[in-house]
Design an enzyme around this catalytic site. Structure first.
Site, short mmCIF file in Angstrom:
data_model
loop_
_atom_site.label_atom_id
_atom_site.label_comp_id
_atom_site.label_asym_id
_atom_site.label_seq_id
_atom_site.Cartn_x
_atom_site.Cartn_y
_atom_site.Cartn_z
N CYS A 53 -4.10 5.90 2.36
CA CYS A 53 -3.37 4.98 1.49
C CYS A 53 -2.16 5.73 0.92
O CYS A 53 -2.30 6.84 0.40
CB CYS A 53 -4.27 4.51 0.36
SG CYS A 53 -3.40 3.53 -0.88
N ASP A 60 -8.31 5.19 4.62
CA ASP A 60 -8.49 3.80 5.03
C ASP A 60 -9.06 3.82 6.44
O ASP A 60 -8.66 4.65 7.27
CB ASP A 60 -7.16 3.04 5.02
CG ASP A 60 -6.73 2.63 3.62
OD1 ASP A 60 -7.60 2.29 2.81
OD2 ASP A 60 -5.52 2.66 3.35
#
Length: 151
Positions: A53, A60
């Site tokens: 992120c 992620d």
């Protein structure tokens, strides 16, 4: 009782491992379409996508789905795997991930049609799916000039 000491993990060395080197050097490679002129779908699922992120730095995770109709070139799958793995330490949003993969895929093999779908694992009660498409010869709005141009 065994006289063998338990295995220990040695400290990280500055030397790049062969897999890291392949990922760093990874770029999309293509080969000639064996059936030019025949419309057929190629469906690829990449279930182990990771990136970071850009705001929090948290990892992620996503499954990437690529569906395309080749024109003159077909993407080589090992090269695609290494390319996708190159995102592992990259700070990138969900939206930019889908768009960048699409742009790179189109630049590499210039398919008749392609859809890239990124299905991110929910984090903080938020589930994001981004789907982007490209169709050869279809007009789109130019980001730079604001005028319509042929892709």
């Amino acid at each position: 009782m065994s006289n063998l000491a338990p295995e220990t993990v040695s400290p990280a060395s500055p030397e790049m491992k062969y897999g890291e080197r392949e990922i760093a050097e990874g770029k999309l490679i293509t080969f000639p379409n064996p059936r030019i002129g025949r419309r057929y779908d190629v469906n690829i699922t990449l279930p182990e996508f990771t990136c970071k992120c850009p705001f929090s730095g948290y990892p992620d995770f996503a499954t990437i789905y690529i569906t395309y109709i080749p024109d003159e070139k077909v993407v080589e799958l090992k090269a695609l795997k290494l390319y996708i793995n190159s995102y592992r330490d990259r700070y990138i949003s969900h939206e930019e991930t889908a768009n960048q993969i699409l742009d790179d895929f189109v630049a590499a093999c210039d398919p008749l049609e392609v859809t890239v779908k990124t299905d991110f694992t929910p984090r903080g009660n938020v589930h994001t799916v981004v789907e982007v498409r490209h169709q050869k010869g279809v007009y789109s709005r130019s980001q730079e000039s604001g005028v319509r141009s042929q892709e």
